[in-house]
Every structure is written in C-alpha cells, then in structure tokens.
Design an enzyme around this catalytic site. Sequence first.
Site, PDB file in Angstrom:
ATOM      1  N   HIS A   1       4.427  -3.238  17.742  1.00 33.97           N
ATOM      2  CA  HIS A   1       3.433  -3.855  16.855  1.00 33.97           C
ATOM      3  C   HIS A   1       2.062  -3.709  17.526  1.00 33.97           C
ATOM      4  O   HIS A   1       1.865  -4.176  18.646  1.00 33.97           O
ATOM      5  CB  HIS A   1       3.785  -5.320  16.608  1.00 33.97           C
ATOM      6  CG  HIS A   1       5.074  -5.484  15.861  1.00 33.97           C
ATOM      7  ND1 HIS A   1       6.058  -6.380  16.226  1.00 33.97           N
ATOM      8  CD2 HIS A   1       5.534  -4.844  14.743  1.00 33.97           C
ATOM      9  CE1 HIS A   1       7.073  -6.281  15.367  1.00 33.97           C
ATOM     10  NE2 HIS A   1       6.786  -5.369  14.467  1.00 33.97           N
TER      11      HIS A   1
ATOM     12  N   GLU B   1       0.090  -6.642  19.328  1.00 37.95           N
ATOM     13  CA  GLU B   1       0.735  -7.429  20.378  1.00 37.95           C
ATOM     14  C   GLU B   1       0.393  -6.742  21.701  1.00 37.95           C
ATOM     15  O   GLU B   1       0.939  -5.705  22.045  1.00 37.95           O
ATOM     16  CB  GLU B   1       2.243  -7.504  20.112  1.00 37.95           C
ATOM     17  CG  GLU B   1       2.538  -8.189  18.773  1.00 37.95           C
ATOM     18  CD  GLU B   1       4.022  -8.219  18.395  1.00 37.95           C
ATOM     19  OE1 GLU B   1       4.866  -7.808  19.216  1.00 37.95           O
ATOM     20  OE2 GLU B   1       4.328  -8.670  17.274  1.00 37.95           O
TER      21      GLU B   1
ATOM     22  N   HIS C   1       7.601  -7.594  22.988  1.00 38.62           N
ATOM     23  CA  HIS C   1       6.899  -8.198  21.845  1.00 38.62           C
ATOM     24  C   HIS C   1       6.194  -9.489  22.227  1.00 38.62           C
ATOM     25  O   HIS C   1       6.600 -10.179  23.151  1.00 38.62           O
ATOM     26  CB  HIS C   1       7.896  -8.499  20.719  1.00 38.62           C
ATOM     27  CG  HIS C   1       8.370  -7.265  20.019  1.00 38.62           C
ATOM     28  ND1 HIS C   1       7.793  -6.800  18.876  1.00 38.62           N
ATOM     29  CD2 HIS C   1       9.361  -6.394  20.335  1.00 38.62           C
ATOM     30  CE1 HIS C   1       8.409  -5.690  18.493  1.00 38.62           C
ATOM     31  NE2 HIS C   1       9.372  -5.417  19.359  1.00 38.62           N
TER      32      HIS C   1
ATOM     33  N   ARG D   1      -0.820  -4.823  13.171  1.00 38.75           N
ATOM     34  CA  ARG D   1       0.620  -4.825  13.436  1.00 38.75           C
ATOM     35  C   ARG D   1       1.219  -3.452  13.114  1.00 38.75           C
ATOM     36  O   ARG D   1       2.011  -2.925  13.861  1.00 38.75           O
ATOM     37  CB  ARG D   1       1.285  -5.915  12.594  1.00 38.75           C
ATOM     38  CG  ARG D   1       2.780  -6.094  12.825  1.00 38.75           C
ATOM     39  CD  ARG D   1       3.277  -7.301  12.029  1.00 38.75           C
ATOM     40  NE  ARG D   1       4.708  -7.491  12.057  1.00 38.75           N
ATOM     41  CZ  ARG D   1       5.373  -8.190  13.001  1.00 38.75           C
ATOM     42  NH1 ARG D   1       4.707  -8.716  14.010  1.00 38.75           N
ATOM     43  NH2 ARG D   1       6.677  -8.343  12.934  1.00 38.75           N
TER      44      ARG D   1
ATOM     45  N   GLU E   1      10.480 -11.217  24.029  1.00 40.59           N
ATOM     46  CA  GLU E   1       9.569 -11.802  23.022  1.00 40.59           C
ATOM     47  C   GLU E   1       8.841 -12.972  23.686  1.00 40.59           C
ATOM     48  O   GLU E   1       9.476 -13.980  24.015  1.00 40.59           O
ATOM     49  CB  GLU E   1      10.411 -12.288  21.845  1.00 40.59           C
ATOM     50  CG  GLU E   1       9.665 -12.916  20.710  1.00 40.59           C
ATOM     51  CD  GLU E   1       9.004 -11.892  19.809  1.00 40.59           C
ATOM     52  OE1 GLU E   1       7.757 -11.835  19.864  1.00 40.59           O
ATOM     53  OE2 GLU E   1       9.706 -11.173  19.072  1.00 40.59           O
TER      54      GLU E   1
ATOM     55  N   ASN F   1       9.295  -2.172  13.327  1.00 40.13           N
ATOM     56  CA  ASN F   1      10.486  -2.806  13.911  1.00 40.13           C
ATOM     57  C   ASN F   1      11.514  -3.232  12.851  1.00 40.13           C
ATOM     58  O   ASN F   1      12.403  -4.026  13.127  1.00 40.13           O
ATOM     59  CB  ASN F   1      10.076  -4.007  14.760  1.00 40.13           C
ATOM     60  CG  ASN F   1      11.074  -4.276  15.873  1.00 40.13           C
ATOM     61  OD1 ASN F   1      11.720  -3.349  16.371  1.00 40.13           O
ATOM     62  ND2 ASN F   1      11.216  -5.536  16.258  1.00 40.13           N
ATOM     63  N   ARG F   2      11.369  -2.701  11.636  1.00 43.61           N
ATOM     64  CA  ARG F   2      12.385  -2.892  10.598  1.00 43.61           C
ATOM     65  C   ARG F   2      12.865  -1.548  10.062  1.00 43.61           C
ATOM     66  O   ARG F   2      13.625  -1.486   9.101  1.00 43.61           O
ATOM     67  CB  ARG F   2      11.810  -3.729   9.440  1.00 43.61           C
ATOM     68  CG  ARG F   2      11.265  -5.109   9.827  1.00 43.61           C
ATOM     69  CD  ARG F   2      12.333  -6.081  10.310  1.00 43.61           C
ATOM     70  NE  ARG F   2      11.732  -7.385  10.625  1.00 43.61           N
ATOM     71  CZ  ARG F   2      11.243  -7.712  11.821  1.00 43.61           C
ATOM     72  NH1 ARG F   2      11.292  -6.848  12.839  1.00 43.61           N
ATOM     73  NH2 ARG F   2      10.721  -8.909  12.019  1.00 43.61           N
TER      74      ARG F   2
ATOM     75  N   TYR G   1       4.517 -13.255   9.938  1.00 42.21           N
ATOM     76  CA  TYR G   1       5.469 -13.462   8.849  1.00 42.21           C
ATOM     77  C   TYR G   1       4.818 -14.085   7.617  1.00 42.21           C
ATOM     78  O   TYR G   1       5.495 -14.444   6.665  1.00 42.21           O
ATOM     79  CB  TYR G   1       6.643 -14.322   9.341  1.00 42.21           C
ATOM     80  CG  TYR G   1       7.421 -13.670  10.471  1.00 42.21           C
ATOM     81  CD1 TYR G   1       7.405 -12.292  10.662  1.00 42.21           C
ATOM     82  CD2 TYR G   1       8.175 -14.432  11.357  1.00 42.21           C
ATOM     83  CE1 TYR G   1       8.109 -11.691  11.699  1.00 42.21           C
ATOM     84  CE2 TYR G   1       8.890 -13.832  12.395  1.00 42.21           C
ATOM     85  CZ  TYR G   1       8.848 -12.462  12.564  1.00 42.21           C
ATOM     86  OH  TYR G   1       9.548 -11.885  13.578  1.00 42.21           O
TER      87      TYR G   1
END
Lengths: 296, 296
Positions: free
Chosen positions: B14, B17, B104, B54, B164, B61-62, B275
């Site tokens: 991302h 980050e 992350h 991001r 994370e 990351n999906r 999110y």
Amino acid sequence: MTSAWQVLVVGGTHGNEFSGVQLLKQWQQQPLSFPNLVIQTLQANPKAHECNRRYIDDDLNREFTPQRLADFNLINYEALRAKSINQQFGPKGASQTDLVIDLHNTTSTMGPTLILLHDSHWERQLAAYVQQRMPEAVLLFELEQTYQQWGYLCTVGKRGVMVEVGPQPQSVLRQDILDQMRLMTELILEFTSLQLRNELPPLPATIEAFTSVCSKSLPLDEAGQPLAMVHQRLEGSDFTPLQPGEPIFQYFDGRVGYFDGDEPLYPTFVNEAAYYNSHMAFSLARKISLTVAAPN
Amino acid sequence: MTSAWQVLVVGGTHGNEFSGVQLLKQWQQQPLSFPNLVIQTLQANPKAHECNRRYIDDDLNREFTPQRLADFNLINYEALRAKSINQQFGPKGASQTDLVIDLHNTTSTMGPTLILLHDSHWERQLAAYVQQRMPEAVLLFELEQTYQQWGYLCTVGKRGVMVEVGPQPQSVLRQDILDQMRLMTELILEFTSLQLRNELPPLPATIEAFTSVCSKSLPLDEAGQPLAMVHQRLEGSDFTPLQPGEPIFQYFDGRVGYFDGDEPLYPTFVNEAAYYNSHMAFSLARKISLTVAAPN
C-alpha cells in the site's frame, strides 16, 4: 439597533479532513442559529473530498494571498476555486463577510486549537471566551505576516479564524475530535453574537497563548530526500516545552539531531502528514501571556 | 546438509504505508543476512507510493486470489502488477519462494501484530518465538478461508505472513512504529533461519492469540451513506475485550448503537482509514490459547 454580521463557516477546505465536512452535513439538517448572525456554510473543496485527497492540484488554503488571487495565469483547480470563493464571499480586503471560520484537522496531537491571524481586542476577547468555556482549547497566534498577506481561505473575510483539531488520521472521523470541533465553533459563534450585542460576560484579565516562531524541515540529502525522521521524543508533544539540547531528529543511519535553540519553545504540527511533500517536520511556537480588555 | 530457503520481504504494497518502504531503503544499504536464507526485497507498488496513495486503481493486497490471478480480463493497474509479481516470485500454489513477509501499517491501535493465515506447527512456533522476544507483539490468525483462497500478496509464497503495525496515520513515518516493524521482521527471519537448522531454543508450551471472526460495517442510510461513526468507546481499543451491550456506534442524530454479540470479542482494525470506502467500522476476533509443539 445592533447590526447583524455575515458569518461563513467553512469545512472541507482540505478534502481528506473529515470532521468539518461531517459537521456541515449536520448543520444543514439543524442550522446554526445565533442572534444577530447571518450564518452561511460552505464546503470549500467537494471535488477533493470526493477523491479523498487534500487537494486536486494545489493546497487551497495557500491560494488566498492578494498576489495569487490577482494572478489570472494561475489556473490550477484550487487557484480557480479560490478566485470563485473570493468573488462569492469576499473580495479579500473589502469583504462582504464579517467573519470566516474555517475548520481543519491535523494528524498531530494539537488538541482543539484556535488559530488567530491578527492581534486586537476582538481576537483576545474571543480567545479568552473560548478558553474559559473549553479549558482544553489551545490558542495559537500566527503573526509572522499581516492578516492580509496570509494565503489562508479564512482571510477572505474581514475577520478570519481557523479551528484546527487533532490528532486524527487523514480520511477518518473520530468522535472526540468531532465533538471538540463542534464545541469550539459554537463558542466562536456565541462569542460573536454576544459581543455584537454588548452582552459579553466578564472575561479573564489575561490568557496564556502561543505565537508561532518558525518551522523546522527534516534534514535532506543532496537529492532532496530526508535523512531522518521526527524523533520519538517529539511525537505527540505539541504545545509542551522543548528544551535546547533535546533530540528532534532520528537519522536513518542511527545518529540523533538535537534542538539548537536558545530558549525553550513549543512544537506544533509535529509530524503532520500533509507537510511531508514539503519535508516540514514540525513548527515551533513561543508561549505568551496576553492581557484581555474588559468587555464594555 | 541444511537446505536454504528463498525469502521475500515486501514493503509498500500500500503506497501510503510508509514504514515498509523506509525499511526497504535501509535494508538496501545494509542487507538483511541470516544463515540459510536467501533474502530478496520488493517494493510492491512504487507507482502508488509516488502518488502517495494506497493504490492506483484497486487494492493490490486483494488481487492474489487464484481466480483474480487467472483472470486476464482484469487489467486495472494493481491486477496487472499482481500477475507480474506472481510470475516473478510465485506462481501461487507452486511457488519458488518459501516465505513471503509483507509489511503493513494501520491507523488503528493494533500495536505490532503478526498476521498468520494458516495454523500448523510452523506458524505456532513462529508466533511463540516472536512473542517470547517481543512481549508487546500480538498474534492474529485469519483462518476464515484457506491459505490459498486469500487475496493477500504474501500468499504468493509457500508460506506467507503479514506484519501489521499501528497506530500510524497514512503518509507518516513514526519512529516507534518503524522500530517495532523492523524488530518483528528480523525475529521472523531469525526464527526461520534457526528452524531450518534445527536450532530453535525452547519455546513456551502455549500462546495467547486471536482469531478473526467477522467485520462490522457502519450503519448506512438508503443511499448507502453512513448514519453513524465508530463510538468513542472503541477508539484505540484494538485487542481489548468488548462486552455484549457496550456502545459501538455513535449515530449522527444522537442515538447510540450497541454490540449485540453473545460473548466478549476483541475489536481489530478499529476505524482504519483505508476501510472507509467499504464503510467497514472494525473487525472482531476471539481470544484463543494454542499449544506449541516443542522444537525437535
């Protein structure tokens, strides 16, 4: 007969500062109402908010200098938006709007900060009134330039102040931050209404405030890339004293950079995300005590 | 003779980050080195980092589900980047890479969290080794799907884990967060190297960990817009127990929403900025105790 003031409350000047945008929504449903104030609201940069970014092309809150407003060759999105806002609510220097309140968030631990750009009886009384009712409020005077010289949006009004509340990450809504922003904004409006009607209550004779001194950039290499980050000592330390000799930078190679000032100063905007593109690490302020004129 | 493992350490999956991107820079100057590990590093999405976002088109990351990797009609930027990473370091399911560690940040108060996507002796021993040396480390197993089904980048390796660390606003570098991420990553590599050589020290017989249960969305109006924000009670409360009946949502009209669960659960990713576009407010995890096999 007491005259009315035209007041403009602005949110979303930076599109990824969510508290102001949210409050505008709530105030559309339950309008702000104070005697002798004609209050309008403005979401200053909805396009940037839609994109979840601070701005599209350039920082809208730096566009309101007399030079930039007068320069018709500046045609990036925010430069154009500034000219439009200036037409609608200004013009700056001869404004139809008596007071502009512009709402901002910061990722720094600034708490609820009232930023004032001019130092007169009115600002000192306002600051005293707010702090008396909101003891956690911090008062920050930015006086390095005249009111007219600043590029801030709120200077489009005859008077302009900013409400700056953090810490809140960009693109997030936090309840505590929202509550503080709402309360400070309502206190500013309440003061303005009372002051206009000569109904101010007794105020403290002096206030403790801060006045901005300078900004500190991260140390850079020859290619303009940061050699260090903000030292952990400074993280979350906004408005607490920084002594000469204390650490301020952690170099990536392990070295530490120290504060080389001559007197204790007070960091502000520590490690603010929005200032990374300019490599600004933090700003410094001096603590001052100001006398407040008794209300008439 | 002990064989070597191919290990890939990934940052910047991302783009906003910052900790992983910074550590990659530092490891380029001082390469990571552990016996029996062949370590490569990868900045997964430099284009998004350059834009300080991001992602460009979609969340990288999906993108690593078997379906998405196989779908050549998916041609947004991150879908293409995922296919390229899969070619270079995978292919997923038959990977040339023994272990992927993906770094992350979160705006939530997750502390240093090790996210594990499979539950076997290896993961439990890894978790025990890390927590023994880093007591503040939190262990989170995400087991709602099989390892292969997840879309996370790290699943491109035979084994994959995520580090994370938060709270850190997007687009900011915090020293404490950077230090925690570096330490956890080095402990994972140290464990892997020791385990390969059958030189693991004694480990705790059991560990306290968390396993993810579900996600909670903000309540929405008919137009799909949030009616509430995360309640102040939850702010900063990641991995601390939430009891049935405690407040979770603060509606903008003043009402409060309460947790309707049957048992205490543990919030994670509370009010995570990334999110917001999916209106996810937080996730919930269950606390579990796991036995750890003694090293051979």
